[in-house]
Design a protein around this motif. Sequence first.
Motif, PDB file in Angstrom:
ATOM      1  N   ALA A  40       0.688  -0.969   0.055  1.00 38.88           N
ATOM      2  CA  ALA A  40      -0.056   0.001  -0.015  1.00 38.88           C
ATOM      3  C   ALA A  40       0.619   0.712   0.350  1.00 38.88           C
ATOM      4  N   PRO A  41       1.728   1.169  -1.320  1.00 41.34           N
ATOM      5  CA  PRO A  41       2.775   2.474  -1.260  1.00 41.34           C
ATOM      6  C   PRO A  41       1.581   4.671  -1.234  1.00 41.34           C
ATOM      7  N   HIS A  42       0.579   3.789  -1.571  1.00 41.28           N
ATOM      8  CA  HIS A  42      -0.254   5.116  -1.002  1.00 41.28           C
ATOM      9  C   HIS A  42       0.095   6.202   0.367  1.00 41.28           C
ATOM     10  N   SER A 144      -5.564   7.619  -6.531  1.00 42.85           N
ATOM     11  CA  SER A 144      -6.566   8.312  -6.214  1.00 42.85           C
ATOM     12  C   SER A 144      -7.798   8.037  -4.399  1.00 42.85           C
ATOM     13  N   GLU A 145      -6.423   7.697  -4.508  1.00 35.57           N
ATOM     14  CA  GLU A 145      -6.119   7.640  -3.096  1.00 35.57           C
ATOM     15  C   GLU A 145      -5.940   8.643  -2.360  1.00 35.57           C
ATOM     16  N   LEU A 146      -5.257   9.634  -2.898  1.00 35.73           N
ATOM     17  CA  LEU A 146      -4.527  11.259  -1.872  1.00 35.73           C
ATOM     18  C   LEU A 146      -4.764  12.093  -2.485  1.00 35.73           C
ATOM     19  N   ALA A 147      -6.717  11.868  -3.071  1.00 38.21           N
ATOM     20  CA  ALA A 147      -6.893  12.947  -3.422  1.00 38.21           C
ATOM     21  C   ALA A 147      -7.503  14.748  -2.477  1.00 38.21           C
ATOM     22  N   SER A 148      -7.394  14.017  -1.282  1.00 38.54           N
ATOM     23  CA  SER A 148      -7.543  15.017  -0.446  1.00 38.54           C
ATOM     24  C   SER A 148      -6.321  15.379   0.192  1.00 38.54           C
ATOM     25  N   GLU A 149      -5.548  15.022  -0.095  1.00 42.99           N
ATOM     26  CA  GLU A 149      -3.967  15.650   0.533  1.00 42.99           C
ATOM     27  C   GLU A 149      -3.819  16.585  -0.436  1.00 42.99           C
ATOM     28  N   ALA A 157       4.251  12.024  -4.776  1.00 48.85           N
ATOM     29  CA  ALA A 157       2.867  11.066  -4.850  1.00 48.85           C
ATOM     30  C   ALA A 157       3.106  10.746  -6.932  1.00 48.85           C
ATOM     31  N   GLN A 158       2.780  11.777  -7.216  1.00 48.62           N
ATOM     32  CA  GLN A 158       2.731  12.369  -8.861  1.00 48.62           C
ATOM     33  C   GLN A 158       4.992  11.583  -9.568  1.00 48.62           C
TER      34      GLN A 158
END
Length: 235
Positions: A40-42, A144-149, A157-158
């Motif tokens: 789960a690297p995100h 998509s798991e980091l949209a609210s960060e 992350a990008q």
Amino acid sequence: MAGKREENPAGSSNNLRGDVLRVLGVLKVATVEQIQQISAPHLSYRHTDKPTPSKRKQARTASHTGALSDLRKHGLAENGGQLPGGDTLRNLTPMGLKAAARELGRPVGEMGNPARGAGRTGASHPMTVNEAVLALLRPKPDLSELASEPADVRAAAQAAVDAPAGLGTSYATEVALPATGTWADPGRAAPRRTSSSPRPRTGCRCCSWRSTTASSPLRSSPRRSTSTCGSASGR
């Protein structure tokens, strides 16, 4: 819901327990942070608002820590000692190794042995192997798991997503190179490599290597790695 909670007191999901089984089925012994970084690297980009590195790490690994707790309850995993820095080592029991074989879709005979007792001597070699696997895999976070960060977190992350891809997606450790016998039942004198990717039985070209540490402490020691590459079909 109450029945599920009684069965898995930490409340872990099937997916999280599967993550742990698959990672430990390959690495044999690992810290919960290494399990999280691979599966789960995100999560490595979350909880940046926590005040200290230890609290950030605790938050990032909480889900997989819970999964390990539930696997211990079922007799599939156990704690295997500690690293010099205090991180707990985790490994599978013999029953857990069979469960991992099912998760990975591999014959039990190819899974090797549980790494019981590896933590008694600090597990310097397994940790070097794990670091090498992580460096070669280069796990990519799910954006998509980091949209609210925060924006800076998403940018980091990008950058990881845009970086060159890792080597392979399927690994195995303590792989026998059968000069005699077969992959599943190698001859007694068959040499062993630390890891291999992709797995030889797929028929694809593979790369195998042996990692060693020259001295301690663990993270400052010189490392050597010898590798061989070739075609599985040419064995």
